[in-house]
Enzyme design. Structure first.
Site, PDB file in Angstrom:
ATOM      1  CE  LYS A 173      23.019  14.468 -37.884  1.00 28.92           C
ATOM      2  NZ  LYS A 173      24.031  13.590 -37.517  1.00 28.92           N
ATOM      3  N   GLY A 224      16.602   5.246 -33.871  1.00 33.11           N
ATOM      4  CA  GLY A 224      17.307   5.779 -32.706  1.00 33.11           C
ATOM      5  C   GLY A 224      16.416   5.745 -31.482  1.00 33.11           C
ATOM      6  CB  SER A 225      16.623   7.553 -28.306  1.00 38.46           C
ATOM      7  OG  SER A 225      16.536   8.904 -28.696  1.00 38.46           O
ATOM      8  CB  THR A 226      11.461   6.314 -27.424  1.00 37.45           C
ATOM      9  OG1 THR A 226      11.542   4.926 -27.734  1.00 37.45           O
ATOM     10  CG2 THR A 226       9.997   6.712 -27.338  1.00 37.45           C
ATOM     11  CD  GLU A 227      15.150  12.330 -24.467  1.00 39.72           C
ATOM     12  OE1 GLU A 227      15.480  13.492 -24.288  1.00 39.72           O
ATOM     13  OE2 GLU A 227      15.784  11.359 -24.032  1.00 39.72           O
ATOM     14  N   GLY A 229      12.843  10.348 -31.406  1.00 48.44           N
ATOM     15  CA  GLY A 229      11.743  10.026 -32.331  1.00 48.44           C
ATOM     16  C   GLY A 229      10.529  10.923 -32.105  1.00 48.44           C
ATOM     17  CD  GLU A 246      11.762   0.241 -37.650  1.00 46.01           C
ATOM     18  OE1 GLU A 246      11.505  -0.279 -36.548  1.00 46.01           O
ATOM     19  OE2 GLU A 246      11.221  -0.110 -38.720  1.00 46.01           O
ATOM     20  CB  CYS A 280      16.570  -1.605 -32.095  1.00 52.19           C
ATOM     21  SG  CYS A 280      16.657  -2.212 -33.762  1.00 52.19           S
ATOM     22  CD  GLU A 377      16.552   0.010 -26.092  1.00 54.40           C
ATOM     23  OE1 GLU A 377      16.272   1.217 -26.249  1.00 54.40           O
ATOM     24  OE2 GLU A 377      16.659  -0.788 -27.033  1.00 54.40           O
TER      25      GLU A 377
HETATM   26  P1  NDP Z   1      19.504   9.665 -30.707  1.00 54.61           P
HETATM   27  O1  NDP Z   1      18.365   8.746 -30.738  1.00 54.61           O
HETATM   28  O2  NDP Z   1      19.359  10.901 -29.889  1.00 54.61           O
HETATM   29  O3  NDP Z   1      19.826  10.087 -32.200  1.00 54.61           O
HETATM   30  C1  NDP Z   1      20.883  10.946 -32.522  1.00 54.61           C
HETATM   31  C2  NDP Z   1      20.678  11.385 -33.951  1.00 54.61           C
HETATM   32  O4  NDP Z   1      19.434  12.065 -34.048  1.00 54.61           O
HETATM   33  C3  NDP Z   1      21.752  12.328 -34.426  1.00 54.61           C
HETATM   34  O5  NDP Z   1      22.001  12.085 -35.794  1.00 54.61           O
HETATM   35  C4  NDP Z   1      21.120  13.695 -34.225  1.00 54.61           C
HETATM   36  O6  NDP Z   1      21.618  14.624 -35.148  1.00 54.61           O
HETATM   37  C5  NDP Z   1      19.655  13.411 -34.500  1.00 54.61           C
HETATM   38  N1  NDP Z   1      18.747  14.272 -33.740  1.00 54.61           N
HETATM   39  C6  NDP Z   1      18.813  14.586 -32.445  1.00 54.61           C
HETATM   40  N2  NDP Z   1      17.801  15.420 -32.106  1.00 54.61           N
HETATM   41  C7  NDP Z   1      17.071  15.612 -33.230  1.00 54.61           C
HETATM   42  C8  NDP Z   1      15.892  16.339 -33.536  1.00 54.61           C
HETATM   43  N3  NDP Z   1      15.249  17.055 -32.605  1.00 54.61           N
HETATM   44  N4  NDP Z   1      15.416  16.300 -34.797  1.00 54.61           N
HETATM   45  C9  NDP Z   1      16.064  15.573 -35.730  1.00 54.61           C
HETATM   46  N5  NDP Z   1      17.179  14.867 -35.510  1.00 54.61           N
HETATM   47  C10 NDP Z   1      17.681  14.881 -34.273  1.00 54.61           C
HETATM   48  O7  NDP Z   1      20.796   8.807 -30.392  1.00 54.61           O
HETATM   49  P2  NDP Z   1      21.981   8.789 -29.362  1.00 54.61           P
HETATM   50  O8  NDP Z   1      23.178   8.419 -30.119  1.00 54.61           O
HETATM   51  O9  NDP Z   1      22.031  10.031 -28.536  1.00 54.61           O
HETATM   52  O10 NDP Z   1      21.549   7.559 -28.442  1.00 54.61           O
HETATM   53  C11 NDP Z   1      20.630   7.718 -27.401  1.00 54.61           C
HETATM   54  C12 NDP Z   1      20.003   6.381 -27.067  1.00 54.61           C
HETATM   55  O11 NDP Z   1      19.282   5.901 -28.182  1.00 54.61           O
HETATM   56  C13 NDP Z   1      20.983   5.271 -26.760  1.00 54.61           C
HETATM   57  O12 NDP Z   1      21.356   5.295 -25.412  1.00 54.61           O
HETATM   58  C14 NDP Z   1      20.183   4.041 -27.082  1.00 54.61           C
HETATM   59  O13 NDP Z   1      19.431   3.643 -25.958  1.00 54.61           O
HETATM   60  C15 NDP Z   1      19.227   4.496 -28.172  1.00 54.61           C
HETATM   61  N6  NDP Z   1      19.621   4.026 -29.510  1.00 54.61           N
HETATM   62  C16 NDP Z   1      18.735   3.223 -30.168  1.00 54.61           C
HETATM   63  C17 NDP Z   1      19.077   2.725 -31.400  1.00 54.61           C
HETATM   64  C18 NDP Z   1      18.160   1.817 -32.155  1.00 54.61           C
HETATM   65  O14 NDP Z   1      18.626   1.062 -32.985  1.00 54.61           O
HETATM   66  N7  NDP Z   1      16.864   1.879 -31.917  1.00 54.61           N
HETATM   67  C19 NDP Z   1      20.365   3.009 -32.022  1.00 54.61           C
HETATM   68  C20 NDP Z   1      21.204   3.903 -31.264  1.00 54.61           C
HETATM   69  C21 NDP Z   1      20.825   4.388 -30.044  1.00 54.61           C
HETATM   70  P3  NDP Z   1      22.010  16.126 -34.696  1.00 54.61           P
HETATM   71  O15 NDP Z   1      23.139  16.007 -33.731  1.00 54.61           O
HETATM   72  O16 NDP Z   1      22.389  16.842 -35.936  1.00 54.61           O
HETATM   73  O17 NDP Z   1      20.770  16.677 -34.077  1.00 54.61           O
END
Ligand code: NDP
Length: 474
Positions: A173, A224-227, A229, A246, A280, A377
């Site tokens: 996804k 993606g984000s720690t939150e 994760g 990650e 990241c 970050e």
């Molecule tokens: P998120 O980390 O929130 O990830 C969004 C993804 O996670 C979407 O595909 C979403 O799908 C899914 N998701 C959200 N909540 C859940 C859940 N409870 N269970 C499972 N899947 C979930 O990314 P954002 O785009 O909102 O970015 C937020 C911050 O993350 C950025 O500001 C940046 O700091 C950081 N980031 C870090 C990255 C890295 O490489 N480490 C890459 C990108 C962003 P759905 O909508 O279907 O829930």
């Protein structure tokens, strides 16, 4: 306007509802994509489960061969995929230091080939008259992959190829901000893979949650984000799914006073600003010895002022826009905090007034730990440069973070730098470089930057479970 569909069970699947995908260089949508519901998530997991039985039994060599074929498909379709990545992420085709959509393609191809060739040999623990005992690796089952918008294709490849290579099936996804290159990649891969081995669902809302809490999913890999994760970790507990996470970085670099400032400034700049800081393992906090602080600040500010920011489809663009409006707002919020935190803007500092989500490359002096731009970050083109009195203070401030993805030390004396680098609290430490990952070396975070690693033998092992076989002989 082009419309992109999902691939589930080897079939192209569309939905009644669709969503718009925005080109961040223009702030307008340029394509649409199928909007899945949990019905499609269930169908994709079911297809992956059905395909697992046959795929997991395939001889290893056949799966290796197919991974190489996927790499070849990426190569053949490189111009189309690179253009799509530029349109959906805003990153330039080439970009600062060559970091752009073309590099993302080259990396994806390279990673696929290298990962295809990595072996997980059987470990023979005992082989004598009493017994034969071996430990060996088996695939886990269905892997759910949730990928971000900063490197949509490359991270999809990181997740997918490792999982498939060792016999798992996958439902991916992608981020709703950049789903198109992944949808197209999965469509291409399905021209060589058996039906159901690799499936994609696109959309947003509760799809991620539905995937990671699905009883028929055995592992989740998330970047993606720690939150988010942390939420995934909680959801995965239902059937004790395996996890690779990650997460956020906030990487620090420490610069010692013996460096050649003019020579390393462009390297530090590239490590911090490539892809607009939206990686990241970009350098996000720069700790510099007081002896060279002013001169390095001057060099970095001069570089920031020279950079060509623009639409990534224009050949001379070095940095594009932020990938999405929310990310631009995050960067603007941190920029607004600088004055109150006692910071001094040396270059940039403002949104660029044009269509799209552009922000000036920004260098900030005189901040230290305990201020928003240092502690959070930024994931954007805004670098705090922090003065330190000696290496130990640099190390202490660098380690004073909840994150621990990467870190680096820069010095003419690699022995001193190496000793310091080994005391950095992070998954990967570099000496005289930052952020360069490779497909045969493990990469992952400590502290709140993640769980587990990707890449190489160690990454492949995380896509498997370890089994022991004992054959009694006497
Ligand atoms: P998120 O980390 O929130 O990830 C969004 C993804 O996670 C979407 O595909 C979403 O799908 C899914 N998701 C959200 N909540 C859940 C859940 N409870 N269970 C499972 N899947 C979930 O990314 P954002 O785009 O909102 O970015 C937020 C911050 O993350 C950025 O500001 C940046 O700091 C950081 N980031 C870090 C990255 C890295 O490489 N480490 C890459 C990108 C962003 P759905 O909508 O279907 O829930």
């Amino acid at each position: 306007m082009q419309h992109y569909k999902m691939t589930i069970g080897g079939q192209s699947v569309d939905t009644e509802n669709k969503f718009a995908v925005i080109n961040p260089a223009k702030g307008q949508h340029f394509a649409t994509c199928a909007l899945a519901t949990t019905t499609e998530v269930d169908a994709a997991v079911k297809a992956a489960r059905q395909a697992f039985t046959e795929w997991s039994k395939r001889p290893d060599g056949e799966r290796q061969h197919l991974m190489h074929e996927i790499a070849q498909l990426l190569e053949t379709n490189m111009p189309e995929l690179a253009q799509l990545i530029t349109q959906e992420t805003g990153k330039p085709l080439n970009g600062l230091n060559g970091v752009g959509a073309n590099m993302e393609l080259m990396g994806s191809i390279g990673w696929s080939h290298v990962t295809a060739d990595i072996e997980l040999p059987i470990d023979i623990i005992q082989d004598n008259d009493d017994a034969y005992v071996q430990a060996y690796r088996k695939p886990l089952g269905v892997v759910a992959s949730i990928t971000p918008w900063n490197w949509p294709l490359m991270i999809a490849i990181w997740h997918v190829i490792a999982a498939l290579r060792v016999g798992n099936t996958v439902v991916i996804k992608p981020s709703e901000n950049s789903p198109l290159s992944t949808a197209r990649f999965v469509e291409l891969a399905n021209t060589v893979l058996p039906s159901g081995v690799l499936n994609v669902v696109t959309g947003f809302g509760d799809l991620g949650q539905a995937l990671v809490s699905h009883d028929d999913v055995n592992k989740v890999v998330f970047t993606g984000s720690t939150e988010t994760g942390k939420k995934i970790m909680a959801s995965a507990s239902g059937n004790l799914k395996r996890l690779t996470l990650e997460l956020g970085g906030n990487d620090a670099a420490i610069v010692l006073p013996d460096v050649d400032v003019k020579a390393i400034a462009p390297e530090l700049f590239g490590a911090a600003f490539h892809n607009n800081g939206q990686t990241c393992a970009c350098l996000k906090r720069l700790y510099v010895h007081e002896d060279i602080y002013d001169s390095l600040c001057d060099e970095l500010a001069a570089l920031a002022k020279q950079i060509k920011v623009g639409d990534g489809l224009e050949s001379d663009t070095q940095l594009g826009p932020l990938q999405n409006e929310a990310q631009l707002q995050q960067v603007m919020g941190l920029a607004a905090s600088i004055e109150n935190s006692g910071g001094r803007i040396l270059a940039g500092g403002h949104r660029i007034e044009r269509d799209g989500f552009f922000f000036e490359p920004t260098v900030v002096a005189d901040l230290t730990n305990g201020t928003p731009l240092v502690d959070q970050e930024q994931f954007g083109p805004i670098l705090p440069v922090i003065k330190v009195t000696d290496a130990e203070q640099g190390l202490e401030l660098a380690n004073d973070s909840q994150n621990g993805l990467g870190g680096s030390v820069w010095s003419a004396n690699s022995e001193i730098a190496t000793e310091l680098a080994q005391r950095l609290e992070c998954g990967t430490a570099w000496v005289n470089s930052h952020g360069d990952v490779q497909p045969d070396a493990p990469f992952g975070g400590v502290k709140q930057s993640g769980v587990g690693v990707e890449f190489g033998r160690y990454g492949l092992e995380e896509c498997t479970s370890l089994h022991t076989l004992k054959i009694k002989r006497a």
